[in-house]
Design an enzyme around this catalytic site. Structure first.
Site, PDB file in Angstrom:
ATOM      1  NE  ARG A  69      -3.573   0.229   2.581  1.00  0.00           N
ATOM      2  CZ  ARG A  69      -4.159   0.475   3.765  1.00  0.00           C
ATOM      3  NH1 ARG A  69      -4.161  -0.460   4.714  1.00  0.00           N
ATOM      4  NH2 ARG A  69      -4.709   1.630   4.002  1.00  0.00           N
ATOM      5  CB  VAL A 101      -3.228   5.732   6.737  1.00  0.00           C
ATOM      6  CG1 VAL A 101      -4.110   5.451   7.959  1.00  0.00           C
ATOM      7  CG2 VAL A 101      -3.503   4.700   5.640  1.00  0.00           C
ATOM      8  CG  HIS A 117      -8.299   6.084  11.242  1.00  0.00           C
ATOM      9  ND1 HIS A 117      -9.293   5.897  10.302  1.00  0.00           N
ATOM     10  CD2 HIS A 117      -8.938   6.220  12.428  1.00  0.00           C
ATOM     11  CE1 HIS A 117     -10.484   5.907  10.915  1.00  0.00           C
ATOM     12  NE2 HIS A 117     -10.295   6.113  12.192  1.00  0.00           N
ATOM     13  CB  CYS A 128      11.760   1.169  22.649  1.00  0.00           C
ATOM     14  SG  CYS A 128      12.349   1.461  20.974  1.00  0.00           S
ATOM     15  CB  CYS A 146      13.515  -1.522  17.251  1.00  0.00           C
ATOM     16  SG  CYS A 146      14.038  -0.089  18.175  1.00  0.00           S
ATOM     17  CB  CYS A 149      14.659  -2.200  22.142  1.00  0.00           C
ATOM     18  SG  CYS A 149      13.096  -2.262  21.242  1.00  0.00           S
ATOM     19  N   GLY A 186     -16.131  11.826   0.755  1.00  0.00           N
ATOM     20  CA  GLY A 186     -15.604  10.508   0.386  1.00  0.00           C
ATOM     21  C   GLY A 186     -15.456   9.556   1.548  1.00  0.00           C
ATOM     22  CB  SER A 188     -18.672   4.284   4.149  1.00  0.00           C
ATOM     23  OG  SER A 188     -17.584   3.938   5.018  1.00  0.00           O
ATOM     24  CD  GLU A 214     -21.993   4.106  -2.785  1.00  0.00           C
ATOM     25  OE1 GLU A 214     -22.352   3.551  -3.852  1.00  0.00           O
ATOM     26  OE2 GLU A 214     -21.372   3.514  -1.888  1.00  0.00           O
TER      27      GLU A 214
END
Ligand code: BV8
Ligand code: ZN
Length: 253
Positions: A69, A101, A117, A128, A146, A149, A186, A188, A214
């Site tokens: 994505r 996003v 979001h 961490c 990471c 850590c 845009g 729902s 719609e």
């Protein structure tokens, strides 16, 4: 395009606009929406991909889905709808409260954006909480670790069942209380608590305008429902606003 007289009057008098946006505003940039005939959820199950339990059960599969994505988002460009929203800043206080996003509102030039979001272009360490940007792991097919850590790195998006993080929601709620017109573009409008934003705006006296291809769950609550593509309608509304706001004020002396 003809607009309702009461909308024209509201647009002329308004000082503050809020754009509550969903996946539909990015559809014309080639980014798939979630619901509807070729939406992401028509092929995949959200609980199997967009939840923390899915990530812990199958981290590499979920990570790969987000990498896929991210590539689409990176190649996508803001469309005329995103650009029109940024242009409104010339004449109004404009706030964008988005469920999306992708980073197309920012790339279009909008300056006041609350990402309810989270953002697919950011990652953080599950242990961490160190933030990383997505370029650092651009080619990782498996969940990266990471450097501090060795915890698992995940996308900074809010998954189903997760609380919304940071100040995005309280900020968005405050702006909903203060806006004169709330555009619902845009979406729902079925995901909560995000979908409370336009409801709050209405409770505080805003004029609600829906722009969608719609009718939706929220259509019965809006003051004006404009059916059509946001990339076509928003530039027309901007042109109307620009004419209203720049028309020579009648000479009163
Ligand atoms: C939470 C990120 C507390 C990941 C997403 C009541 C209160 C609180 C919570 C709930 C509640 N009821 C249910 C819940 C749980 C859940 C929820 O809302 N479920 C829904 C499905 C019923 N909410 C949560 O889990 C939230 N967390 O509440 O925490 C908590 C904690 C524990 C237990 C309970 C509660 C977190 C929700 C966030 C989930 N994350 N995405 C990712 O993206 O990978 S949600 C996902 O849906 C996307 O973020 C998306 O933004 C969001 C909304 O979808 P839309 O944007 O509206 O997209 P959609 O495809 O649905 O619609 C597109 C629209 O565009 C259509 O109407 C279409 O007609 C239109 N369109 C298409 N093309 C165009 C167009 N319009 C104009 N022009 C076009 N060209
Ligand atoms: Zn870490």
């Amino acid at each position: 395009m003809e607009f309702k007289p009461d909308f024209i009057d509201r647009l002329n008098k308004a000082k503050s606009l809020l754009f509550f946006t969903g996946a539909g505003i990015s559809a014309e940039s080639g980014i798939a929406t979630f619901r509807g005939k070729d939406g992401l959820w028509s092929k995949l199950k959200p609980e199997e991909l967009a939840s923390f339990s899915a990530f812990m059960k199958n981290p590499d599969m979920v990570w790969e889905w987000y990498q896929y994505r991210r590539e689409i988002v990176e190649k996508a460009k803001p469309n005329k709808g995103h650009l029109a929203i940024a242009e409104f800043e010339k004449f109004y206080d404009v706030n964008v409260v988005t469920q999306n996003v992708d980073d197309l509102h920012a790339r279009a030039g909008s300056t006041n954006i609350d990402e309810l979001h989270g953002s697919i272009v950011r990652n953080f360490c599950v242990d961490c909480k160190t933030f990383y940007n997505h370029q650092e792991f651009k080619f990782d097919k498996k969940v990266p670790r990471c450097e501090k850590c060795n915890g698992m790195i995940r996308p900074d998006v809010v998954w189903f069942g997760e609380n919304l993080r940071g100040n995005a929601f309280p900020n968005g709620e405050q702006k909903a209380k203060e806006c004169d017109i709330c555009f619902i573009v845009g979406t729902s409008a079925i995901v909560y608590p995000a979908a409370y934003i336009p409801i709050t705006a209405k409770q505080y006296g805003a004029y609600l305008v829906e722009i969608n291809i719609e009718p939706t769950e929220i259509s019965y609550q809006v003051d004006y429902s404009i059916l059509g593509k946001s990339g076509e309608i928003l530039p027309e509304i901007f042109e109307l606003a620009a004419n209203l706001k720049t028309k020579k004020q009648p000479n009163i002396f």
